[in-house]
Design an enzyme around this catalytic site. Sequence first.
Site, PDB file in Angstrom:
ATOM      1  N   PRO A 205       1.914  -4.890 -13.193  1.00 41.54           N
ATOM      2  CG  PRO A 205       0.150  -5.944 -12.100  1.00 41.54           C
ATOM      3  CD  PRO A 205       1.394  -6.229 -12.871  1.00 41.54           C
ATOM      4  CG  PHE A 206       0.679  -2.869  -8.593  1.00 35.41           C
ATOM      5  CD1 PHE A 206      -0.214  -1.829  -8.406  1.00 35.41           C
ATOM      6  CD2 PHE A 206       0.164  -4.147  -8.748  1.00 35.41           C
ATOM      7  CE1 PHE A 206      -1.581  -2.049  -8.357  1.00 35.41           C
ATOM      8  CE2 PHE A 206      -1.201  -4.388  -8.697  1.00 35.41           C
ATOM      9  CZ  PHE A 206      -2.078  -3.332  -8.506  1.00 35.41           C
ATOM     10  CD  GLU A 223       1.471  -9.075  -2.899  1.00 35.41           C
ATOM     11  OE1 GLU A 223       0.779  -9.329  -1.896  1.00 35.41           O
ATOM     12  OE2 GLU A 223       2.592  -9.584  -3.095  1.00 35.41           O
ATOM     13  CE  LYS A 239       3.407 -15.657   0.845  1.00 34.60           C
ATOM     14  NZ  LYS A 239       3.958 -14.548   0.081  1.00 34.60           N
TER      15      LYS A 239
END
Length: 423
Positions: A205-206, A223, A239
């Site tokens: 997504p990033f 992230e 995490k």
Amino acid sequence: MKVIIKDTDKFKQQALQWASGFDVCCCLDSNGYADKYSRFDLLIAAGRKAELQVISQDAFEKLSAFKNQHPGWLLGFLTYDLKNETEQLGSGNFDGLHFPQLHFFEPEHLLIVKGNQLEIQSPEAEVVLAAIEAQVVREEHIAPNINLQSRFDRDEYIDVVNRIKEHIIRGDVYVTNFCQEFYADAAQIDPLAAFIKLNQISPNPFAAFYKQNNQYIICASPERFMAKRDKTLISQPIKGTAKIAGNAQDDALIMQQLQSSPKEQQENVMVVDLVRNDLTRSAKPGTVVTEELFGIYSFRQVHQMISTVTCQIANNLGPVEAIRNTFPMGSMTGAPKVNSMRLMEHYERSKRGVYSGAVGYFSPDGDFDFNVVIRSMLYNAGRQYLSFQVGSAITYNADAGAEYEECLLKASAIMEVLEPHPL
């Protein structure tokens, strides 16, 4: 100018190829993983009306001034080593990439895609669209000659992890993120082809492709570091990692085990506490909230444990200051934060640079969104130096051999891109 795109996949490749012909460009791609904080599916910025490059000293102050001078769209990156400005720290490890501390630019042309709708912000919008549609997509040709090496072999890595655990036993830190570099000298790759292939193998997504002259960020990050939406700041630390099995029954069990794992929960909650503490520096009192704890999200290669922490931004706090107050992100440092960063400078063998930093944008309405630069290749074409780093959280319960395998899992998509010469 707004138009409807008939073939979004083809258009994306054509637009990327067109943008990569400029000295400076940036592509931010959500790959269909939209959430309630997403503003677009794809953003491509090309050319520079103005730019800011900081090699050393007062980077955040210079960025704040640059943003005030240029209140429209700004795209850019922040390196992990800006920690040396936010804290009394240093970075003395080897650096083969030589990227600036930060780089931001105001684009000449901006493309925003939502679904099949394209908006072009440019004084030459029709010319831009014609140039993109005229692009003939090239064949991928990525890594004809890559001799990949590591700063640590497996035994050395395990030895260092065990020494870090001695610091944890002594109480110097509770959790820390230990990273290792894989690299290649005399490397010749096609950066755009590498990004396209990485984005196909590991859509996240990033994802980001960033070109600044002969320096490239080829990023498949899952992230979000931090976003601002109106008066809300959002941080989503990761995490907890588990491998995708490839069938629904096994993956359901793996996801359940990941979510209920005491070790993974311990790592995640420590980072959430750190992020909550960081956000208090930018928040209206009493507004820091953990919206989601131990959420499990699945991507192409891995399942991830992701938590979401939000707050209401303090009155009169600028966006650059909000970023500085939480930088670098807790998921890539440890707790206590300063002790962890200092300790990792001692044990790691490479300067992190853009890795563990952030790529993203400021928008004209005062919002912003930045990722965490992980699962990423960094390439200096002038020096022919290729680098990627991977890390994992080390706690008292960490098994050094398992952490090494987790690093290789996180690197697997990049290794596949660099075939037929993997490590």
